[in-house]
Structure formats: C-alpha cells, structure tokens
Scaffold this active site. Sequence first.
Site: not given
Lengths: 262, 262
Positions: B38, B168, B141, B108
Amino acid sequence: MRIGFYQFSPEFGAIDKNLNKMASTLLTTEADLIVFPELANSGYLFLNSAEAESLAEPIPGPSTEFLTKLAVERGCHIVMGMPEKSGQKRFNSAVLIGPQGVVGSYRKAHLFDEEKLHFQPGDRGFPVFEIHGVKIGILICFDHIFPESARTLALQGVQILCYPSNLVLPTYGQLTTRVRAIENHLFTILANRCGTDDRGSKQLSYTGGSQIVAPDGLVLASAPEEREQLSVVEIDPSQACGKGVSLRNDLFADRRPDLYKL
Amino acid sequence: MRIGFYQFSPEFGAIDKNLNKMASTLLTTEADLIVFPELANSGYLFLNSAEAESLAEPIPGPSTEFLTKLAVERGCHIVMGMPEKSGQKRFNSAVLIGPQGVVGSYRKAHLFDEEKLHFQPGDRGFPVFEIHGVKIGILICFDHIFPESARTLALQGVQILCYPSNLVLPTYGQLTTRVRAIENHLFTILANRCGTDDRGSKQLSYTGGSQIVAPDGLVLASAPEEREQLSVVEIDPSQACGKGVSLRNDLFADRRPDLYKL
C-alpha cells in the site's frame, strides 16, 4: 463470567453413556457456560438415515431433560449439539439449556457432506439468546466457513459465539473461528470433538483443537488435536460490546453495505 | 502463472527512490503478477493532508507511467498502492498495470485511522480485472478485516485477490487473508510493508509477514516480520474456479442468503 468447552470423543449411539460422561466432567469445574461438541449425545457417523432417525429426539426431550437437571445441579448454562426430531423432519441442532430448562435451540444452516442425506437444512435463521444479560449465538461446525453466519449474529449484538463442532477438515475451523472473533470483535468458543470413528464401511478422524478466542484475537484456551480436554476461562463479556479497533475505526460503523454485493 | 510479492520499507516522500527500488528488485525475478505494498511509492505516515496532497498523483500519471515501462521491460503485471489525486479529492488507491498501461485501479473502501483525515473513502465499489483470462481483485490493507469485501469480489469470479498493505495491528491481516483464501477458495497475496516510520511527532511499526495463500489454505510463501523479501511462486489459477470442499459441498452454492441479515 466463566466460559468453557469440553472436547471429547462421543461414542456412536451411546446416548446415556455420552450424557453421563459430560455430566461427570462438569462435576470437576465451575462454569457459567459450557459448550459440548456437535451431535455430542448421539455421535456423528451415521451409516444411514434410519440410524439418525433412531437417535434423534424432540426438543425438549429426554436428552434436554437430562441436561436441565445437570444445569440445575451445577448452576450453569450448557450448549450441546444433538440430532433433533421435529415431526417428519430431522435437524442437526444445538440446544442452549439452563436451570430453567431449554432456553432455545439452533438448527444447522450449512450441512456438511453426508449430513445432507440425514438432515434438513436449518429453517429458522440465526437466533440470539440471552443469559444473565449476555447475548449468546450458536453456530454448528461447517457454519464456521461462511462469514455471513457469524456476521448475522454479531450484527444482532451477540457477545459470545458458540461452535459445537465435529470438524474433519484440517485447521480450517480453528483458523476461521479465530478470525470470526477478530472481524466481529466478540468471543468465540470452538468445542470440537476428538478421536476417530470406525464404523466398518465408514471412517472419520476429528481434528480437536478446541479453543476460546477473545475479541482481540487472543487465544485464551486451546486443546490439543487428539486428547480430551475441559477448559474454562474467566472473561468479561462487555469487552465484546464496543467494536472499536483504532481511535477512528469501528468494525460495524465502518462497514460499506453500499458497496457490498452479497 | 508466477505470482509474487515484494515486502520492503518504502521511504517516506521519496517517490523516485521507492519506484527505482521496486524496479531493480523486479530485475532479479521472473513473475507474471507482482504485488507491492500500500502507498508503496509515497510512503504511509503523512503528518498532515498537505503532505498527502503533495505526493498524490492522477491515474494515469508519472508513477503509473514508470510502472508501465517496467511492465513492458519485464513482461509482467504489477499491483501497487499509491495516493491518487482526482480533481479536488484524494484516494488511497492501488493500480493494476501491464505492458498495455493501466488496466484499472481500486480506491480503498475501508480507511484506517488517520487515513480518514487525508483521503476520501472509495466510491467505486470492488472492480474485477482480467489478465491472461485470470480474474484479479484488489483490496487494500484494512479492507482485509471486512469479510464482505473479499466475498463481493469472490462472488464475481475473482481467482487471485491482491492485498497491498501497510498493516500495523499484529497478526490480524496475516490471519484474515489466509481465511479469505479458505472461505472463498481463491488465492490471496498479502504484500505488506516492513520497517518503522519515525517522523518526529508520529511513529509506526509495520508487521511484515507478507504471504501467498492457496485456495485450500496452504501458505505457499511467507516473509518474516522485519526483513525485506521478494517471493514468487508458480500457481494454477484454475484451482480457484471450483468451490467444492467435499463431495457434497460447494462454498458458494451452499450459502444461505435467505437466512443472512447483513
């Protein structure tokens, strides 16, 4: 709240023996909600539909009465899979039972392989139950692989999702029930059976690996592949109420039903 | 068909350097489809929207022209995440590029945390692309945690689902993209970034662990958490066409939309 599973190897056709085994195991622990496997009273590997018919019971019926007495004695709630007889139909069902008797039942929506020969697919959707103010959902085994089933329950507020199971495909159910916890931010209890069935013309091996997963994906308890195991953990069900995963993200509010084609 | 990912640590704001790094890495392998992370050209950790604006580009634009030349040279297709400028709006997008130029792009749909400050949510749904007769989908993501996004693409026939990512949250994306492969019986490519960003007032660590998963859930390639890695594997995309998981089960035909409430 103390929630748990009992992974064991039910003996085919031995309803009394299986029920007594579950009862005697419950004597060794204190739990508020305990989950037993799919078809835990009857066993799984039917050779034909006549066998399924002979082992199926109405709900309520003898097996649920036995479990109700057990729930009274132990002051707990129980989820157990069992073959249900309803008029001319049979379902692969699971009951939620408490000291007050049958709280409700669920009829498996997604039947696996030869189950299609012996049972009707579930016809009542995905009901939500409540015990001590906590919302409980039940899915059975192969339901695990369809994300829509867990999502349907989660969107109705379910905090603890119980999976009585007789899994045979390696690792699938252990992976998916962990992800169902993460993507819906709720607790999942996978109560799988272990052992093998050898009924002459048919054999099956079950994958064990029962587990309890927290809304953040942490595995709170897990069983090995092959051994019987009783596990109970203390949880705070309110952890499943909020759906936040970052300062600005909520797993439900962030959904985009405007874009989904399902 | 040879499919792969390149997990690396893009340098914030260094578009030319990041593009050249991707290009030089592609020289070391033969692939038909390679997925980069990404926001792989720009880096991820914007301090403010002015930074996002200064790094965003139209599609097509300078970065996609660079990638098109690379696709011609290498005879391959490329998926890369990049900030997209479209009129007054910005999107966290990913492009699919081949020797013929931009095949398509995806915006996205589910933005994560501060991305909501810098980008508009995707407004074009979940498009399906085709290369060499193989249907390709792209999710970015955080889209991974919403099962509806992968399902929407799978139901349209997608065989290879690419996830350019900057994950993350620990383990979530690695678990979900494996389950998306299993529950939809398709290939997934998670191309995550590794490394850390320290931009003074903001820090982030990325989780690496990029992977390629087969329709049966087998992990065909995986990267460690912290190191750069290029992986390419040979697959047969037709394995993602059938949805059978037992003699009597088909993951799509067995769905019960009559019972789902989504």
